[in-house]
Design a protein around this motif. Structure first.
Motif, short mmCIF file in Angstrom:
data_model
loop_
_atom_site.label_atom_id
_atom_site.label_comp_id
_atom_site.label_asym_id
_atom_site.label_seq_id
_atom_site.Cartn_x
_atom_site.Cartn_y
_atom_site.Cartn_z
N THR A 392 -18.38 -114.59 69.59
CA THR A 392 -17.73 -115.90 69.50
C THR A 392 -17.80 -116.49 68.11
N GLY A 393 -18.77 -116.04 67.29
CA GLY A 393 -18.90 -116.59 65.96
C GLY A 393 -19.70 -117.87 65.92
N LEU A 394 -20.47 -118.20 66.98
CA LEU A 394 -21.27 -119.41 67.02
C LEU A 394 -22.52 -119.22 66.17
N LEU A 395 -22.70 -120.09 65.15
CA LEU A 395 -23.83 -120.03 64.22
C LEU A 395 -24.89 -121.01 64.66
N ARG A 396 -26.15 -120.56 64.85
CA ARG A 396 -27.26 -121.40 65.29
C ARG A 396 -28.48 -121.08 64.41
N ASN A 397 -29.40 -122.05 64.34
CA ASN A 397 -30.68 -121.79 63.72
C ASN A 397 -31.63 -121.25 64.77
N LEU A 398 -32.47 -120.27 64.37
CA LEU A 398 -33.37 -119.64 65.33
C LEU A 398 -34.61 -120.48 65.60
N GLY A 399 -34.94 -121.33 64.72
CA GLY A 399 -36.10 -122.18 64.88
C GLY A 399 -35.97 -123.38 63.98
N PRO A 400 -37.00 -124.21 63.99
CA PRO A 400 -36.94 -125.39 63.12
C PRO A 400 -36.77 -124.95 61.67
N LEU A 401 -35.93 -125.67 60.98
CA LEU A 401 -35.67 -125.36 59.59
C LEU A 401 -36.77 -125.97 58.72
N ASP A 402 -37.10 -125.20 57.64
CA ASP A 402 -38.21 -125.59 56.77
C ASP A 402 -37.68 -125.74 55.36
N ARG A 403 -37.83 -126.96 54.83
CA ARG A 403 -37.34 -127.22 53.48
C ARG A 403 -38.12 -126.42 52.44
N GLU A 404 -39.41 -126.25 52.69
CA GLU A 404 -40.23 -125.53 51.73
C GLU A 404 -39.89 -124.05 51.65
N ALA A 405 -39.15 -123.60 52.64
CA ALA A 405 -38.73 -122.21 52.62
C ALA A 405 -37.51 -122.00 51.75
N ILE A 406 -36.96 -123.09 51.28
CA ILE A 406 -35.76 -123.00 50.46
C ILE A 406 -36.15 -123.08 49.00
N ASP A 407 -35.42 -122.31 48.17
CA ASP A 407 -35.66 -122.33 46.74
C ASP A 407 -35.49 -123.75 46.22
N PRO A 408 -36.51 -124.28 45.49
CA PRO A 408 -36.39 -125.66 44.99
C PRO A 408 -35.17 -125.86 44.10
N ALA A 409 -34.77 -124.79 43.42
CA ALA A 409 -33.60 -124.95 42.55
C ALA A 409 -32.33 -125.22 43.34
N LEU A 410 -32.34 -124.93 44.63
CA LEU A 410 -31.14 -125.13 45.46
C LEU A 410 -31.04 -126.53 46.00
N GLY A 411 -32.12 -127.28 45.82
CA GLY A 411 -32.08 -128.66 46.31
C GLY A 411 -32.01 -128.75 47.81
N GLY A 412 -32.59 -127.82 48.50
CA GLY A 412 -32.59 -127.85 49.96
C GLY A 412 -31.34 -127.29 50.58
N ARG A 413 -30.48 -126.72 49.77
CA ARG A 413 -29.25 -126.19 50.31
C ARG A 413 -29.42 -124.70 50.65
N ILE A 414 -28.99 -124.35 51.84
CA ILE A 414 -28.99 -122.97 52.29
C ILE A 414 -27.55 -122.53 52.43
N VAL A 415 -27.21 -121.49 51.72
CA VAL A 415 -25.87 -120.95 51.79
C VAL A 415 -25.93 -119.65 52.56
N LEU A 416 -25.28 -119.64 53.71
CA LEU A 416 -25.22 -118.45 54.56
C LEU A 416 -23.86 -117.82 54.41
N THR A 417 -23.85 -116.52 54.41
CA THR A 417 -22.59 -115.79 54.35
C THR A 417 -22.39 -115.10 55.68
N VAL A 418 -21.27 -115.49 56.34
CA VAL A 418 -20.94 -114.90 57.63
C VAL A 418 -19.87 -113.85 57.38
N ARG A 419 -20.15 -112.67 57.88
CA ARG A 419 -19.21 -111.57 57.75
C ARG A 419 -18.44 -111.45 59.05
N VAL A 420 -17.10 -111.42 58.91
CA VAL A 420 -16.23 -111.27 60.07
C VAL A 420 -15.55 -109.91 59.91
#
Length: 1062
Positions: A392-420
């Motif tokens: 179906t292409g439904l995108l979900r998070n598997l668990g609670p999201l963690d800001r500290e897990a993100i590169d500080p240079a990204l400013g909390g932004r997570i860029v996901l690439t979905v392949r179709v």
């Protein structure tokens, strides 16, 4: 006349070898067994049965690398499953069954078992094909003759076969008379199958047609395999598929195999593709049968969707079979999916969830995989926190999201690439980015980049860097992401870890050996440590990782010599041993050591005294520690009894920083003595003299000394007397037996044989005793060695006996014996043998009181006579004086002294008379001389008196006697013409001129009166106690004083002095 019993004994005679005991044979030769993989443990797998014509008890066994899967009952041959089977792990294997009888005749048989899935066995995938021989084919190399000596019908016999394989063969001929050559022929070719049985057994029965007597011969037939089976494929048709335009070399199938039960070259299979559709597109490996794509460009489904390939299998004998391969080409996808819209999502960590559906479509043919879309997340630093539904292409998070897990240079932004992508064989895809902005909270603990680290470190390298561990903390603030490290575990005190900050939330821990600490592989080969990383979070959360530190062995330990291999050995001399005599063992605790044994020095000693290098070539030491005899014949116990090999071990691979040599070790090699040396006599610079009158039985008269260079009993010497001859002075040889014996003794390594007198000798014999002495050693093994020598014992007879008389008694002479012998030996340079000391009888009128009888013998055996002795004593004044002091008075032989005694007395009396006469003459002469001297003094006194009374120049009143007061220059009285000697002064004459002056003083008789008066006044009166001076001396002294006055004084001649009265 025919003898039936003879036919029983001779019918038939078989020219062949029949074993006394026949080995057992398996009843049927199974070559393969298929077992289900779910066969329970303990269930019966199969049952092997063997037969023994001897009816001996049989014992079964199983062997091989996979024999552990089964248990066999030794008495019955029943085989049960012992371990569970797994088709996916092992689908075929081989084991070997064996059976033996009580005579230990073993028979082994191998088989192949294939396992199959439970209830999924495929028929025909494993079945042996039999190779059959043609009928009426005789057995090669079989020569059998049946003989019956009977005649006629009694010599006719029948032949037939029995035994376990009798139905497969026939015998020719089946009936014969007298004798016949028998052949065993193949009867049923299908039963003669190598794949079914490799060895067959038949019994040829020969039975007399009349007496029914028979004989049996067993024939063991070994089958030779022939190529009688074609390779076969399990199936006639195989279906395979492959994508179009697959790359060259793509495997179409690698499981299509043919089977050939033949062995050797006949069982070797070669695969090939027969010409036809697709033969130029596909290839097959001739050995493995793997079919691959040969030309990728020609493999196009749009041109041809199905290919029919013929796969042929050919064995080494040229037999072949084939099967058909249906290869279906699968379509590939030519259209790329298209995504519509853009996706930007904002969520708060730990609270909000992401839920968005990606919209996309594919223009490929609907209902096919090429148009069926598949959604997936491409790997990214944060993709593991999300999931997308593939359909179906439904995108979900598997668990609670963690800001500290993100590169500080990204400013909390997570860029996901979905392949179709579509679901085609070669799927085409497109990508779309989904941006998720997450707010930060502190909820992360440090994380190591590895769960387990392995840091090898070399031993004996203190303070070295062992390794670096890394950890990071995803928290965004420094207070929450600062990391510190700690160590724990056995041996952690040998290490230290120091942290270093790499950046925000990242740190490295440098693991080193503690200062001054180095590891030792031989003590501990590895360490298991635990490193912990923690931050100042109040919750105290920490991360751990394992560190395995294997200690690499450095060749740092010196080799050692095994003390047990350096224990002393013994080697016999003179070529008794050869080759290897010892093994020097070197050891090294290092794992990569390459050791060799080196010979450092060779020490040669004899009786613990260094004898130099004479044994250096006797032994050699190889690099492997073997001690060999080099010069067996040169080994000599007598020159060297101990060879010490100084060896050491050398490690060729020792690290240059460390000692490569072991401490020196000593291998003592004791040289054992062999009785190879004969005794030898030591030279004696001595002459042995025998005085028969002196020597007594049991007294030593001579000795010999001998030595044997061997040791122990080999060097012990026993002396014996072989022969005794007496050589008289006229050359006559007289054998003497039993007069001498020899006693044995030893000092150090010198053996002494003392020659002793057994009985008294004849003192009248003059000559030499020749005693032959033998020296013989006493070896414990082997013959004895001998040597002999002849001694000359010179005799001294009684004619050389000398008697010396002393003025002392025999007790005093006996007390001074040693002094007397020393003085005599000094004077004569001989050996003095004292025979007897006695007192002289009192009735004899001898000068001595005792006498001593002795012999004086030189070292060459000659002796002194009494005359020679007398001369030698007189020539040595010191010895003569000493002997006189000791009381020696007479020297001579015994007979001479006794015969000259009367003459000696007469001579003594005459001598005393002559001496008395001489004394009387001497006394008379002395009396005359004294009287003449007295008269002379008297006359001189009178003359002096007259001279004093006469004054100078005054003539006496009486007439002078002419010429009495004047002398000529010749000292003569001119008046009397007499010499001065006539005046009676000759007894007082002197050769001095003073006497003449004194006499001539009357020639110049002048007197100084005044001077004389003065002198007379001054002269004191002589005391009556004083002795009168000699008158002439007084006159002469006055004369001298007067001559010193003046010469011109008045003088006169005293004519009144008349000396004639004198």
């Amino acid at each position: 006349m025919a003898w039936p019993w003879l036919s029983c004994l001779l019918l038939p005679a078989l020219i062949m070898s029949v074993a006394a005991n026949v080995p057992p044979q398996f009843a049927s030769n199974m070559t393969s067994v298929s077992l289900p993989e779910d066969l329970p443990v303990g269930a019966e797998a199969f049952w092997m049965v063997a037969k023994d014509l001897d009816q001996d008890p049989l014992t079964y066994g199983i062997s091989g690398s996979f024999a552990y899967f089964f248990n066999v009952t030794p008495a019955t041959g029943e085989v049960k499953l012992a371990s569970a089977l797994d088709y996916e792990t092992l689908y075929w294997f081989t084991v070997t069954m064996s059976v033996s009888d009580s005579h230990n005749n073993p028979v082994s048989w191998g088989g192949v078992w294939r396992g199959g899935r439970s209830r999924d066995q495929r028929s025909g995938d494993w079945g042996p094909l039999l190779t059959h021989a043609s009928t009426r084919i005789p057995i090669d190399d079989l020569t059998m003759v049946v003989y019956d000596p009977d005649k006629g019908s009694n010599g006719t016999f029948l032949l037939y076969l029995e035994g376990p394989d009798a139905e497969a063969f026939s015998v020719s001929p089946e009936r014969a008379a007298g004798s016949a050559e028998v052949q065993v022929l193949v009867k049923v070719p299908s039963l003669v199958d190598y794949e079914n049985k490799t060895v067959m057994l038949v019994q040829v029965m020969a039975i007399d047609s009349v007496s029914r007597n028979f004989s049996v011969a067993s024939v063991t037939i070994h089958l030779r395999d022939i190529n009688d089976h074609r390779p076969t494929f399990p199936y006639n048709l195989y279906n395979f598929s492959v994508f179009e335009h697959s790359e060259s070399g793509t495997v179409v199938t690698n499981s299509t195999h043919a089977f050939d039960p033949d062995t050797g070259e006949g069982g070797r299979i070669t695969y090939s593709l027969l010409p036809g559709n697709g033969a130029d597109i596909f290839e097959v490996d001739p050995d493995s049968g793997t079919v691959t794509v040969g030309n990728s460009e020609l493999l196009d489904r749009e041109k041809q969707a199905v290919y029919y390939l013929t796969l042929q299998a050919t064995d080494g004998g040229g037999l072949s079979s084939s099967t058909v391969l249906h290869v279906y080409l699968l379509d590939i996808n030519d259209n790329v999916p298209v995504v519509s819209g853009s996706y930007n999502i904002f969520v708060q960590e730990e609270k909000d969830n992401v839920s968005v559906t990606i919209q996309a479509r594919d223009n490929d043919q609907p209902g096919t995989n090429n148009s069926h879309l598949y959604f997936s997340l491409l790997p990214s630093p944060y993709s593991h926190n999300f999931s997308v539904d593939p359909d179906t292409g439904l995108l979900r998070n598997l668990g609670p999201l963690d800001r500290e897990a993100i590169d500080p240079a990204l400013g909390g932004r997570i860029v996901l690439t979905v392949r179709v992508a579509d679901r085609g064989m070669s799927p085409l895809s497109t990508q779309v980015n989904v941006t998720i902005t997450v707010e930060d909270i502190n909820d992360n603990v440090p994380v190591f980049d590895q769960l387990n680290y392995t840091f090898p470190v070399k031993e004996n390298d203190p303070g070295v860097l062992v390794g670096v561990v890394k950890a990071w903390d995803a928290d965004q603030t420094e207070a929450n992401n600062r990391i510190s490290f700690s160590l724990s575990g056995s041996g952690a005190n040998n290490f230290m870890i120091r942290g270093s900050v790499l950046g925000s939330g990242q740190a490295e821990g440098y693991l080193r050996l503690a200062s001054g600490v180095s590891l030792d592989y031989e003590t501990q080969a590895s360490f298991n440590l635990t490193v912990s990383a923690e931050n100042p979070d109040p919750q105290g959360a920490e991360a751990t990782a394992g560190i395995f530190v294997p200690v690499e062995d450095v060749n740092d330990e010196p080799p050692t010599l095994d003390a047990a291999s350096l224990r002393g050995i013994r080697v016999a001399e003179n070529g008794s041993q050869h080759g290897l005599v010892a093994e020097v063992v070197a050891r090294d605790v290092d794992t990569a050591a390459q050791l060799e044994v080196q010979l450092v020095n060779v020490i040669c000693t004899k009786a613990e005294v260094d004898v130099g290098s004479l044994c250096h070539g006797w032994f050699s030491v190889l690099a492997n520690g073997s001690v060999l005899i080099n010069q067996s014949e040169a080994i000599d116990y007598e020159t060297c009894d101990l060879v010490t090999l100084v060896v050491r071990a050398y490690d060729l691979t020792t690290d240059p920083r460390f000692q490569a040599y072991s401490a020196n070790g000593s291998l003592p090699i004791t040289i054992e003595d062999v009785n190879d040396n004969a005794p030898y006599f030591l030279p004696e610079n001595k002459t042995f003299v025998v005085i028969p009158e002196v020597v007594i039985p049991n007294q030593q008269v001579a000795f010999v000394r001998a030595r044997d260079n061997d040791s122990g009993s080999n060097g012990a010497i026993v002396f014996s007397i072989l022969q005794v001859n007496f050589i008289s002075k006229d050359g006559t040889v007289i054998p003497f037996q039993g007069f001498f014996r020899v006693s044995n003794s030893s000092e150090a390594d010198v053996f002494i044989g003392n020659i002793e007198l057994v009985t008294s000798l004849d003192s009248t014999l003059q000559g030499t005793y020749q005693v032959t002495v033998q020296a013989q050693d006493r070896p414990s093994v082997g013959p004895a060695q001998k040597a002999k020598i002849t001694l000359n014992l010179f005799t001294v007879d009684q004619s050389y006996r000398v008697r010396l008389q002393f003025s002392t008694n025999k007790e005093e002479v006996g007390a001074n014996t040693e002094k007397i012998k020393a003085a005599l030996a000094q004077a004569t340079r001989t050996t003095v043998y004292i025979v007897d000391i006695k007192d002289i009888e009192s009735t004899a009128r001898a000068r001595g009181r005792s006498y001593l009888d002795a012999y004086f013998v030189f070292s060459n055996g000659s002796a002194l006579t009494v005359d020679e002795l007398s001369v030698m004593i007189r020539e040595d004044q010191d010895s003569l004086t000493q002997l006189l002091q000791l009381g020696l008075v007479v020297l001579g032989s015994q007979e001479t002294l006794e015969s000259d005694l009367p003459k000696l007395l007469t001579s003594t009396i005459i001598g005393l008379g002559v001496a008395l006469l001489l004394v009387i003459l001497i006394m008379a002469t002395a009396l005359v001389c004294v009287r003449k001297s007295y008269h002379r003094k008297l006359r001189a006194m009178k003359a002096a008196k007259e001279a004093r009374k006469t004054a100078a120049g005054v003539m006496p009143t009486v007439s002078a006697i002419p010429g009495t007061n004047m002398y000529t220059s010749e000292r003569a009285n001119p008046m009397l013409n007499l010499d001065t000697n006539d005046l009676g002064f000759e007894s007082q004459s002197s050769t001095s001129d003073l006497d003449h002056i004194s006499l001539n003083s009357l020639d110049n008789n002048t007197v100084d009166l005044e001077k004389d008066k003065q002198k007379s006044k001054k002269e004191p009166l002589h005391s009556s106690m004083e002795a009168d001076e000699e008158p002439l001396s007084v006159v002469l002294s006055g004369r001298k004083a007067g001559t010193g006055g003046q010469q011109n004084q008045v003088s006169f001649t005293n004519a009144g002095l008349d000396t004639t009265d004198l």
